[in-house]
Design a protein around this motif. Structure first.
Motif, PDB file in Angstrom:
ATOM      1  N   THR A 143       5.448  -3.392  17.203  1.00 24.68           N
ATOM      2  CA  THR A 143       4.537  -3.561  15.996  1.00 24.68           C
ATOM      3  C   THR A 143       4.397  -2.333  15.378  1.00 24.68           C
ATOM      4  N   ALA A 144       4.205  -2.037  14.254  1.00 22.12           N
ATOM      5  CA  ALA A 144       4.335  -0.818  13.656  1.00 22.12           C
ATOM      6  C   ALA A 144       2.800  -0.055  13.938  1.00 22.12           C
ATOM      7  N   PRO A 145       2.914   1.291  13.991  1.00 19.38           N
ATOM      8  CA  PRO A 145       1.687   1.856  14.320  1.00 19.38           C
ATOM      9  C   PRO A 145       0.598   1.848  12.970  1.00 19.38           C
ATOM     10  N   THR A 146      -0.723   1.876  13.140  1.00 15.17           N
ATOM     11  CA  THR A 146      -1.590   1.854  12.016  1.00 15.17           C
ATOM     12  C   THR A 146      -1.181   3.220  11.206  1.00 15.17           C
ATOM     13  N   SER A 147      -1.657   3.067   9.951  1.00 14.48           N
ATOM     14  CA  SER A 147      -1.524   4.409   9.202  1.00 14.48           C
ATOM     15  C   SER A 147      -2.403   4.250   7.896  1.00 14.48           C
ATOM     16  N   GLU A 148      -2.233   4.910   7.054  1.00 15.96           N
ATOM     17  CA  GLU A 148      -3.011   4.815   5.774  1.00 15.96           C
ATOM     18  C   GLU A 148      -2.463   3.621   4.922  1.00 15.96           C
ATOM     19  N   ARG A 149      -1.555   3.404   5.364  1.00 16.60           N
ATOM     20  CA  ARG A 149      -0.887   1.988   4.726  1.00 16.60           C
ATOM     21  C   ARG A 149      -1.334   0.513   5.537  1.00 16.60           C
ATOM     22  N   ILE A 150      -1.542   0.750   6.633  1.00 12.50           N
ATOM     23  CA  ILE A 150      -1.439  -0.379   7.710  1.00 12.50           C
ATOM     24  C   ILE A 150      -3.048  -0.590   8.057  1.00 12.50           C
ATOM     25  N   LEU A 151      -3.428  -1.827   7.936  1.00 11.91           N
ATOM     26  CA  LEU A 151      -5.018  -2.022   8.514  1.00 11.91           C
ATOM     27  C   LEU A 151      -4.751  -2.325   9.928  1.00 11.91           C
ATOM     28  N   VAL A 171       5.385  -3.742  25.374  1.00 11.56           N
ATOM     29  CA  VAL A 171       4.951  -3.621  24.134  1.00 11.56           C
ATOM     30  C   VAL A 171       5.212  -1.930  23.691  1.00 11.56           C
ATOM     31  N   GLU A 172       5.812  -2.085  22.551  1.00  6.78           N
ATOM     32  CA  GLU A 172       6.239  -0.584  21.882  1.00  6.78           C
ATOM     33  C   GLU A 172       5.388  -0.472  20.438  1.00  6.78           C
ATOM     34  N   VAL A 173       4.479   0.481  20.368  1.00  7.00           N
ATOM     35  CA  VAL A 173       4.075   0.669  18.863  1.00  7.00           C
ATOM     36  C   VAL A 173       4.758   1.778  18.427  1.00  7.00           C
ATOM     37  N   LYS A 174       5.636   1.172  17.384  1.00  4.21           N
ATOM     38  CA  LYS A 174       6.576   1.936  16.818  1.00  4.21           C
ATOM     39  C   LYS A 174       7.347   1.484  15.357  1.00  4.21           C
ATOM     40  N   SER A 175       7.756   2.313  14.631  1.00  5.85           N
ATOM     41  CA  SER A 175       8.440   1.489  13.311  1.00  5.85           C
ATOM     42  C   SER A 175       9.527   0.969  13.548  1.00  5.85           C
ATOM     43  N   VAL A 176       9.790  -0.273  12.917  1.00  8.51           N
ATOM     44  CA  VAL A 176      10.991  -0.929  13.336  1.00  8.51           C
ATOM     45  C   VAL A 176      11.877  -1.201  11.757  1.00  8.51           C
ATOM     46  N   LEU A 177      13.050  -0.686  11.865  1.00  5.78           N
ATOM     47  CA  LEU A 177      13.601  -0.540  10.659  1.00  5.78           C
ATOM     48  C   LEU A 177      14.233  -1.880  10.110  1.00  5.78           C
ATOM     49  N   TRP A 220       5.908  -6.826   4.136  1.00  4.94           N
ATOM     50  CA  TRP A 220       5.914  -5.659   3.343  1.00  4.94           C
ATOM     51  C   TRP A 220       6.648  -4.398   4.253  1.00  4.94           C
ATOM     52  N   THR A 221       7.022  -3.601   3.241  1.00  9.16           N
ATOM     53  CA  THR A 221       7.870  -2.330   4.143  1.00  9.16           C
ATOM     54  C   THR A 221       7.181  -1.134   3.193  1.00  9.16           C
ATOM     55  N   ASP A 222       7.463   0.058   3.972  1.00  9.67           N
ATOM     56  CA  ASP A 222       6.706   1.343   3.199  1.00  9.67           C
ATOM     57  C   ASP A 222       7.221   1.656   2.032  1.00  9.67           C
ATOM     58  N   ASP A 223       6.363   2.098   1.311  1.00  6.79           N
ATOM     59  CA  ASP A 223       6.474   2.244  -0.264  1.00  6.79           C
ATOM     60  C   ASP A 223       7.154   3.303  -0.665  1.00  6.79           C
ATOM     61  N   ALA A 224       7.794   4.171   0.062  1.00  5.74           N
ATOM     62  CA  ALA A 224       8.613   5.287  -0.034  1.00  5.74           C
ATOM     63  C   ALA A 224      10.180   5.077   0.043  1.00  5.74           C
ATOM     64  N   ALA A 245       0.812  -1.274  -0.051  1.00  4.49           N
ATOM     65  CA  ALA A 245       0.126  -0.260   0.007  1.00  4.49           C
ATOM     66  C   ALA A 245       0.833   1.276   0.177  1.00  4.49           C
ATOM     67  N   ALA A 246       0.223   2.318  -0.415  1.00  5.81           N
ATOM     68  CA  ALA A 246       0.927   3.434  -0.305  1.00  5.81           C
ATOM     69  C   ALA A 246       0.236   4.568   0.419  1.00  5.81           C
ATOM     70  N   ASN A 247       1.116   5.764   0.737  1.00  3.57           N
ATOM     71  CA  ASN A 247       0.465   6.818   1.316  1.00  3.57           C
ATOM     72  C   ASN A 247      -0.716   7.542   0.630  1.00  3.57           C
ATOM     73  N   GLY A 248      -1.956   7.749   1.207  1.00  2.00           N
ATOM     74  CA  GLY A 248      -3.118   8.590   0.418  1.00  2.00           C
ATOM     75  C   GLY A 248      -3.905   7.168  -0.231  1.00  2.00           C
ATOM     76  N   GLY A 249      -3.402   6.137  -0.237  1.00  2.00           N
ATOM     77  CA  GLY A 249      -3.956   4.886  -0.949  1.00  2.00           C
ATOM     78  C   GLY A 249      -5.344   4.288  -0.102  1.00  2.00           C
ATOM     79  N   ILE A 250      -5.208   2.998  -0.254  1.00  2.00           N
ATOM     80  CA  ILE A 250      -6.609   2.259   0.383  1.00  2.00           C
ATOM     81  C   ILE A 250      -5.916   0.995   1.329  1.00  2.00           C
ATOM     82  N   GLY A 251      -4.684   1.239   1.600  1.00  2.00           N
ATOM     83  CA  GLY A 251      -4.074   0.274   2.367  1.00  2.00           C
ATOM     84  C   GLY A 251      -4.921  -0.080   3.765  1.00  2.00           C
ATOM     85  N   ALA A 252      -5.293   1.020   4.304  1.00  2.00           N
ATOM     86  CA  ALA A 252      -6.028   0.927   5.647  1.00  2.00           C
ATOM     87  C   ALA A 252      -7.537   0.405   5.759  1.00  2.00           C
ATOM     88  N   ALA A 253      -7.874   0.284   4.189  1.00  2.00           N
ATOM     89  CA  ALA A 253      -9.216  -0.440   3.988  1.00  2.00           C
ATOM     90  C   ALA A 253      -9.098  -1.927   3.762  1.00  2.00           C
TER      91      ALA A 253
END
Length: 355
Positions: free
Chosen positions: A249-257, A276-282, A222-226, A188-196
Motif C-alpha cells: 500500500t502506498a505511503p501517506t503523503s500530501e496527496r494520500i489520506l 506488508v510493505e508500505v511503498k509506492s506500486v507503479l 488514482w495515480t500521482d499528479d506529476a 490531489a496534488a503535492n502542496g494541495g489538500i489531498g491529505a485533508a
C-alpha cells in the motif's frame, strides 16, 4: 421538549422518536438519520457551548463562505453494539486528530476534545437504541465543520459551525467493483489538500468517476499528479495490492489520506503474519504482475465498506480480471477487523472505546 444542561452540553430532546418508523433491514447507506444531532458554533474567536437537539434543517446566509470558498471538512466513523448491548467506538482519537489536521490545513479553528469526543459520547448515549446488533450493522457517524461568516470576500471565515449527525447502517455491499487506472485526472496534488478530508476533494472526483462509470467501471484508482505512474488510492478509499503473498500500500503523503482503516489493516496483517510493505506500486509493476499471474488481489479500505474487493482493473485499452481466491487476504482481514469492532474477538490493540 425537555431542556437541560449537563456537563456543559445543552440537551434539548425530542418528544417523540421516529425510530419505530425505520426499517433497519432495508437501509440505503447515509439516507436515514437519528433523532438528534450535536451543533456547536465558533464565534468571536471561541467555541460556544455545544447543543444536542433535534436533527433538523438550520438557516444559513446565502453569502456564507462555505458556499463560495469551500471551507468544509468532515470525518467518517462508526459505532457498534456488542451482544451485551454495549456501544463501542473504533479508534475515535485517530478521527479526532485527523479532523483537526484538516481544520488547520483549511485555516479553520481546531475543535476542542470536549466538544468532539465528549459531545459525541453524550450524543451516542442518547441515541444508543439506533445502534443495532448483528453482522455488518453499525451507526455511521459524520462530524463536519463549515464556514458560516457572511460575505463574498476571498478570505477565511470568522465564524464556523461544527456538527455531528448519525445514520444507521447495515452491511455495506456495492456489488462487483471494476476500476480504471487514472492516466489524466488527479485526485490531489503535492502542496494541495489531498491529505485533508475536505469536501472539495470529493466533488473534484465526481466528473472523472462519471466518465469511468460510462465505460463500465465503478471506481478509479488514482495515480500521482506529476507522472501518473504511482498507484495511490481507489475511489474514496485507500488501496492495497497483493502480489504473490505480500500486501503493498502506498505511503501517506500530501496527496494520500491517512486512513484509519488503512493503518488498522496494516497492524492487523502483521499480527496475522501477512507480509506488508508500505511503498509506492507503479502502474507498470501492477500490469506486469497481472500478466505473469503474481497479482492475486486488489482491495479498497475505508470506514463505510471496511474492505472492498476489486474484481478487475482497466488501463488504457487493456482490462485485467483478477483471480477468484479461496483464501483471500481481503476477506480474512475484513472479518478479523469487524470482529474486533463488534467485540466478537478480543481487541488486543486497545482500539475500541466503550460508550
Amino acid at each position: 421538549m425537555e431542556n437541560k444542561t449537563l456537563s456543559d452540553i445543552k440537551i434539548n430532546l425530542v418528544e417523540h422518536s421516529k425510530i419505530n418508523d425505520i426499517d433497519f433491514e432495508n437501509l440505503s447507506f447515509g439516507n436515514v438519520f437519528t433523532d438528534h444531532m450535536l451543533v456547536c458554533d465558533y464565534t468571536n474567536g471561541e467555541w460556544n457551548t455545544p447543543e444536542i437537539k433535534a436533527y433538523a434543517p438550520f438557516t444559513i446566509e446565502p453569502s456564507a463562505r462555505v458556499f463560495h470558498y469551500g471551507q468544509a471538512i468532515f470525518e467518517g466513523m462508526k459505532a457498534y453494539k456488542d451482544e451485551q448491548d454495549d456501544v463501542w467506538l473504533f479508534r475515535p482519537d485517530q478521527n479526532y486528530e485527523r479532523f483537526n489536521k484538516s481544520a488547520v490545513r483549511l485555516a479553520m479553528p481546531e475543535v476542542p476534545q470536549d466538544v468532539f469526543i465528549d459531545g459525541l459520547k453524550k450524543l451516542l448515549q442518547i441515541e444508543k437504541d439506533w445502534v443495532k446488533r448483528g453482522n455488518g450493522k453499525s451507526l455511521y457517524i459524520r462530524p463536519f465543520m463549515i464556514a458560516t461568516s457572511s460575505g463574498v470576500i476571498a478570505s477565511p471565515s470568522l465564524n464556523y459551525r461544527f456538527c455531528i449527525i448519525l445514520s444507521p447502517a447495515k452491511s455495506y455491499y456495492s456489488g462487483e467493483v471494476k476500476v480504471v487506472i487514472a492516466d489524466h485526472y488527479s485526485r490531489a496534488a503535492n502542496g494541495g489538500i489531498g491529505a485533508a478530508k475536505a469536501a472539495g476533494n470529493y466533488s473534484a472526483q465526481f466528473y472523472p468517476t462519471k466518465l469511468a462509470n460510462e465505460k463500465g467501471f465503478q471506481q478509479i484508482i488514482w495515480t500521482d499528479d506529476a507522472t501518473h505512474t504511482k498507484l495511490e488510492e481507489a475511489g474514496t478509499m485507500n488501496v492495497f495490492f497483493r502480489i504473490n503473498d505480500t500486501l503493498y500500500t502506498a505511503p501517506t503523503s500530501e496527496r494520500i489520506l491517512d486512513g484509519v482503516t488503512r493503518k488498522s489493516l496494516i497492524e492487523l496483517a502483521k499480527r496475522e503474519n501477512i507480509n506488508v510493505e508500505v511503498k509506492s506500486v507503479l502502474v507498470e509493476e501492477l500490469i506486469a504482475a497481472a500478466k505473469d499471474g503474481s497479482l492475486k488481489e486488489i482491495f479498497g479500505a475505508g470506514t463505510a465498506a471496511v474492505v472492498n474487493p476489486i474484481a478487475g482493473f482497466g488501463y488504457k485499452d487493456e482490462y485485467f480480471e483478477l483471480p477468484k481466491l479461496e483464501k483471500s487476504f481481503a476477506l480474512h482481514l475484513k472479518e478479523k477487523l469487524t470482529n474486533i469492532q463488534t467485540k466478537v474477538e478480543p481487541d488486543t490493540f486497545g482500539w475500541t472505546v466503550k460508550i
